[in-house]
Scaffold this motif. Structure first.
Motif, PDB file in Angstrom:
ATOM      1  N   LEU A 192      45.668  24.041  37.059  1.00  0.00           N
ATOM      2  CA  LEU A 192      46.424  24.942  36.190  1.00  0.00           C
ATOM      3  C   LEU A 192      46.048  26.389  36.476  1.00  0.00           C
ATOM      4  O   LEU A 192      46.927  27.265  36.588  1.00  0.00           O
TER       5      LEU A 192
ATOM      6  N   ARG B  41      47.509  27.579  39.865  1.00  0.00           N
ATOM      7  CA  ARG B  41      48.955  27.774  39.869  1.00  0.00           C
ATOM      8  C   ARG B  41      49.359  29.069  39.160  1.00  0.00           C
ATOM      9  O   ARG B  41      50.410  29.646  39.468  1.00  0.00           O
ATOM     10  N   LEU B  42      48.538  29.509  38.223  1.00  0.00           N
ATOM     11  CA  LEU B  42      48.867  30.713  37.464  1.00  0.00           C
ATOM     12  C   LEU B  42      48.058  31.918  37.940  1.00  0.00           C
ATOM     13  O   LEU B  42      47.993  32.928  37.247  1.00  0.00           O
ATOM     14  N   ARG B  43      47.466  31.813  39.142  1.00  0.00           N
ATOM     15  CA  ARG B  43      46.545  32.855  39.574  1.00  0.00           C
ATOM     16  C   ARG B  43      47.225  34.207  39.780  1.00  0.00           C
ATOM     17  O   ARG B  43      46.563  35.249  39.770  1.00  0.00           O
TER      18      ARG B  43
ATOM     19  N   ARG C 174      49.655  35.318  37.830  1.00  0.00           N
ATOM     20  CA  ARG C 174      50.164  35.764  36.532  1.00  0.00           C
ATOM     21  C   ARG C 174      48.992  35.799  35.555  1.00  0.00           C
ATOM     22  O   ARG C 174      48.771  34.869  34.787  1.00  0.00           O
TER      23      ARG C 174
ATOM     24  N   LEU D 130      49.232  35.163  31.636  1.00  0.00           N
ATOM     25  CA  LEU D 130      49.644  33.786  31.395  1.00  0.00           C
ATOM     26  C   LEU D 130      48.514  32.815  31.719  1.00  0.00           C
ATOM     27  O   LEU D 130      48.314  31.812  31.027  1.00  0.00           O
ATOM     28  N   LEU D 131      47.759  33.127  32.777  1.00  0.00           N
ATOM     29  CA  LEU D 131      46.608  32.292  33.127  1.00  0.00           C
ATOM     30  C   LEU D 131      45.571  32.289  32.019  1.00  0.00           C
ATOM     31  O   LEU D 131      45.077  31.230  31.606  1.00  0.00           O
TER      32      LEU D 131
ATOM     33  N   ALA E  38      46.908  30.317  29.065  1.00  0.00           N
ATOM     34  CA  ALA E  38      46.991  28.875  29.303  1.00  0.00           C
ATOM     35  C   ALA E  38      45.617  28.217  29.255  1.00  0.00           C
ATOM     36  O   ALA E  38      45.434  27.165  28.628  1.00  0.00           O
TER      37      ALA E  38
END
Length: 509
Positions: free
Chosen positions: A137, A140-142, A144, A147-148, A151
């Motif tokens: 997770l 994948r959000l690195r 953003r 959002l990271l 999350a």
């Protein structure tokens, strides 16, 4: 909750012989046991009349004669840990002992439950599914950043509110620190994401067995009582905490000079390393284990919630036919069976699965022993007949206060206790037998006392240096503890105000 040994604490150099290490919860409770035993010689014995549920009736307190000898009292001290585990309360004399006849007073049910859930969680971690799922997770959000952060904090908070996920965050600093630095943030963002993400979930525990579960058992209520208020608290406080960390992260990203901790050599060069790292693979086995994890905890929530009361709004509502009404015996069996199921799905083999289950129980032996010792303290108070005397003195202090003020007082009273006993389970077992009956006098639900208690424990554990989560986290992130306090204190004030507001709301609704 403890699944991994805490990391070595980084201390400043001090002259030899002048170092101080705060004692463990076991040591604190051993001292408390002896102190309470000595105080019991000075406090007069007394008792309340009780109703059909065994709850004390306000205004009926009276002094009683204590005919027990010094040898009897010495025997209580000697057997305190034993009685704290499987002491039996005599239905006539109300004394507790290992060889009496009556109802179980000790914490054997909770003790086994802690070991069972420890085995389950350890088996899940042994598969690598949870670690890899969170790592994937994050990868994948690195690109953003906000959002990271949101999350990861949300996942940690969910795990915290459901199963007391806290010390486990120490294993993620190796991932979070370089990831946050690569996104242009500082090390405080990584520490805040881990400590505050999991911590706010534990603060707002909904069905966390190590906080809500132990406290509810000691308060003689269901694990699901009060879950509606705690769920709303969790949603609001988690949102506020995430926004707080994201706001700081954005400020550092715009102007690195605004960082409260500064940067170490090489911190500003992490971007290329993070981009070159491949996303960890999530196999079919990992997905299956994660699905089982969600299913088990979802079923636990379903099995303990008093649905007729929650949906109908009446505490004495008749249970629906499909309600399970499970408690610690059934939940212990659930998690033991779930541990075996996960091991079979992961094809661990009998030797590895057996050793992992045993290791999980061993890792959780410390909180289990804390619960046992804390219950032993209440046995000493019960057999000395001073519990009702202490309760009567507190009743006089809170008499005449509004229900909202009473809830806030319970919260404030538990703050110093949480500092002395950072173990949530030990704190709950020690305090709840005194605090829960006060709710009957104040005309509020015992579940509100549980909520106030766990909020105090969770709030303190966000910053006190007696917890491995905080002091170990700042050490792993290489952030000074003073820098972390400077970062977190405005949020602590905000949370304090919100908690008191929710407690007043819960007392008046």
């Amino acid at each position: 909750m403890t699944t991994t040994p805490p990391p070595p604490v980084v201390e400043e150099e001090r002259p030899e012989g002048r170092r101080f290490v705060f004692p463990s919860a076991l040591t604190v409770l051993a001292v408390v046991t002896v102190a309470v035993w000595l105080v019991a010689f000075l406090v007069p014995a007394g008792a309340y009349d009780r109703d059909d549920r065994g709850a004390p009736i306000s205004g009926t307190y009276h002094r009683v004669d204590d005919t027990r000898t010094f040898v009897d009292r010495l025997d209580d001290l000697f057997l305190a840990p034993v009685n704290g585990l499987y002491g039996i309360q005599d239905t006539t004399t109300r004394l507790v002992g290992p060889d009496l006849s009556g109802e179980l007073y000790g914490s054997a049910g909770v003790f086994l439950f802690v070991l069972a859930i420890g085995s389950f969680i350890t088996v899940v971690f042994a598969t690598g599914a949870l670690d890899r799922g969170i790592a994937r997770l994050a990868h994948r959000l690195r690109d953003r950043g906000p959002l990271l952060i949101a999350a990861v904090m949300l996942v940690f908070s969910i795990l915290g509110t459901v199963e007391g996920f806290a010390e486990e965050t120490l294993g993620f600093y190796g991932l979070l620190v370089p990831m946050m630095l690569a996104l242009g943030y500082d090390r405080l963002v990584a520490a805040g994401t881990a400590i505050l993400g999991a911590g706010i979930g534990v603060l707002c525990s909904t069905v966390n067995p190590f906080a809500t579960g132990v406290a509810s058992s000691a308060a003689d209520i269901s694990l699901g009582d009060g879950i509606a208020l705690r769920s709303v608290m969790w949603l609001v406080l988690t949102t506020v905490t995430i926004l707080y960390v994201v706001r700081y992260a954005r400020r550092v990203h715009r102007d690195p000079s605004k960082s409260l901790c500064g940067f170490l050599p090489g911190d500003r060069m992490e971007k290329a390393a993070a981009d070159s790292t491949e996303a960890p693979e999530l196999t079919g086995l990992h997905k299956t284990v994660l699905a089982l994890l969600v299913l088990v905890f979802s079923f636990m929530i379903f099995s303990v919630v008093p649905w007729s009361s929650a949906l109908g709004g009446k505490s004495d509502a008749r249970p629906y036919r499909w309600e399970l009404g499970w408690s610690f015996p059934q939940l212990s069996a659930l998690f033991l069976c779930a541990a075996v199921l996960v091991g079979l799905v992961a094809r661990m083999g009998e030797p590895r699965l057996s050793s992992t289950i045993i290791q999980g129980a061993a890792d959780f032996m410390s909180p289990a022993l804390v619960i046992m010792l804390a219950r032993g303290v209440t046995v000493i108070m019960n057999n000395s007949r001073i519990t009702d005397t202490v309760l009567h003195s507190i009743e006089g202090a809170v008499r005449g206060t509004s229900s909202g003020a009473f809830a806030v007082i319970v919260f404030l009273v538990n703050l110093p206790l949480a500092f002395l006993i950072p173990s949530t389970s030990g704190h709950a077992t020690l305090a709840m037998p005194i605090l829960a009956p006060l709710a009957d006098f104040a005309g509020v639900s015992r579940a509100l006392v549980v909520t106030a208690w766990q909020a105090a424990s969770g709030w303190m554990n966000l910053w006190v240096p007696t917890t491995a989560v905080t002091i170990g986290g700042v050490a792993l992130a290489k952030v000074g503890y003073d820098k972390y306090l400077r970062f977190v204190w405005p949020l602590l004030v905000i949370l304090l105000v919100l908690i008191c507001g929710f407690l007043v709301l819960g007392a008046t609704v």
